[in-house]
Design a protein around this motif. Structure first.
Motif, short mmCIF file in Angstrom:
data_model
loop_
_atom_site.label_atom_id
_atom_site.label_comp_id
_atom_site.label_asym_id
_atom_site.label_seq_id
_atom_site.Cartn_x
_atom_site.Cartn_y
_atom_site.Cartn_z
N ILE A 230 -0.77 15.89 0.41
CA ILE A 230 -0.22 14.15 0.07
C ILE A 230 0.41 14.30 -1.10
N THR A 231 1.64 14.31 -1.65
CA THR A 231 2.30 14.12 -3.01
C THR A 231 2.08 12.62 -3.47
N GLU A 232 2.14 12.69 -4.82
CA GLU A 232 1.72 11.31 -5.66
C GLU A 232 2.59 10.09 -5.17
N TYR A 233 4.18 10.58 -4.85
CA TYR A 233 4.82 9.58 -4.25
C TYR A 233 4.43 9.10 -2.92
N MET A 234 4.03 10.09 -1.87
CA MET A 234 3.36 9.58 -0.63
C MET A 234 2.30 8.59 -0.97
N LYS A 235 1.34 9.32 -1.89
CA LYS A 235 0.17 8.32 -1.91
C LYS A 235 0.68 6.96 -2.50
N LYS A 236 1.43 6.77 -3.27
CA LYS A 236 1.84 5.54 -3.72
C LYS A 236 2.44 4.75 -2.56
N LYS A 237 3.07 5.37 -1.52
CA LYS A 237 3.75 4.46 -0.60
C LYS A 237 2.53 4.30 0.49
N GLU B 277 -0.57 3.52 -0.33
CA GLU B 277 -1.28 2.28 -0.95
C GLU B 277 -0.50 1.12 -0.64
N GLU B 278 0.72 1.29 -0.85
CA GLU B 278 1.72 0.04 -0.68
C GLU B 278 1.50 -0.53 0.39
N GLY B 279 1.28 0.18 1.57
CA GLY B 279 1.53 -0.38 3.04
C GLY B 279 0.60 -0.03 4.05
N ALA B 280 -0.73 0.74 3.55
CA ALA B 280 -1.63 1.21 4.47
C ALA B 280 -2.97 0.38 4.01
N SER B 281 -3.98 0.20 4.80
CA SER B 281 -5.22 -0.27 4.35
C SER B 281 -6.13 0.76 4.11
N PRO C 272 2.76 -7.95 10.37
CA PRO C 272 2.26 -7.87 8.98
C PRO C 272 0.55 -7.91 9.13
N GLU C 273 -0.06 -8.54 10.40
CA GLU C 273 -1.49 -8.69 10.44
C GLU C 273 -2.11 -7.36 11.03
N THR C 274 -1.28 -6.41 11.37
CA THR C 274 -1.87 -5.12 11.73
C THR C 274 -2.35 -4.46 10.74
N SER C 275 -3.41 -3.76 10.67
CA SER C 275 -4.10 -3.08 9.79
C SER C 275 -3.65 -1.46 10.05
N ILE C 276 -2.98 -0.85 9.10
CA ILE C 276 -2.50 0.65 9.31
C ILE C 276 -3.59 1.47 8.78
N VAL C 277 -4.12 2.48 9.36
CA VAL C 277 -4.77 3.67 8.61
C VAL C 277 -3.85 4.86 8.78
N GLU D 123 8.01 5.82 7.20
CA GLU D 123 8.72 4.70 7.61
C GLU D 123 8.35 3.93 8.92
N VAL D 124 7.46 4.67 9.72
CA VAL D 124 6.96 3.90 10.90
C VAL D 124 6.05 2.74 10.36
N MET D 125 5.12 3.05 9.26
CA MET D 125 4.46 2.23 8.73
C MET D 125 5.11 0.98 8.00
N LYS D 126 6.26 1.30 7.49
CA LYS D 126 7.09 0.30 6.86
C LYS D 126 7.59 -0.76 7.98
N MET D 127 8.21 -0.22 9.24
CA MET D 127 8.55 -0.92 9.93
C MET D 127 7.23 -1.82 10.89
N ILE D 128 6.17 -1.12 11.10
CA ILE D 128 4.97 -2.01 11.66
C ILE D 128 4.81 -3.03 10.65
N ASN D 129 4.67 -2.83 9.39
CA ASN D 129 4.29 -3.87 8.45
C ASN D 129 5.43 -5.32 8.38
N LYS D 130 6.66 -4.71 8.90
CA LYS D 130 7.53 -5.90 8.85
C LYS D 130 7.37 -6.63 10.19
N MET D 131 7.11 -5.91 11.45
CA MET D 131 7.26 -6.64 12.77
C MET D 131 5.80 -7.17 12.71
#
Length: 122
Positions: free
Chosen positions: A88-95, A97-101, A76-81, A66-74
């Protein structure tokens, strides 16, 4: 322009060792800010730009995804690791991949982090 990194983790030892490793092994010479929860991370992102955020999934107040999603919104130029020492579940892996570098497992390989930083900083 000063490069900035934020480390978000609820373990004080991780915060201090990661900070040391970024300076000593990865040769980072910019500013490093450490915070222990998601709320403080979001507050910090509102006030300052960070080139990279190292973000633990298991925070005490807000889930790291959730924090990753908020950082991406506020900021977007910040790289998230995303960092985790847990399964890590498959659902978490997907999320991730969608929001982190990048995703790194704890304990870290600082040479992997160093390569990432060379590619993502000026």
């Amino acid at each position: 322009m000063i490069e900035r990194i934020m480390i978000i983790d609820d373990e004080p030892l991780i915060l201090s060792e990661m900070s040391k490793g970024l300076c000593q092994i990865c040769d980072f010479r910019g500013e490093i800010k450490t915070v222990g929860n998601g709320k403080d991370a979001i507050d910090e992102i509102c006030h300052c730009f960070y080139n990279i955020c190292f973000l633990d999934i298991g925070l005490p107040d807000i889930n790291g995804l959730e924090v990753m999603k908020m950082i991406n919104k506020m900021s977007p130029e910040t790289s998230i690791v995303i960092m985790s020492g847990c399964y890590i579940t498959e659902y978490m892996k997907k999320k991730i991949e969608e929001g982190a570098s990048m995703f790194i497992e704890k304990p870290f390989d600082f040479y992997q982090i160093k390569t990432f930083m060379k590619q993502n900083l000026l």
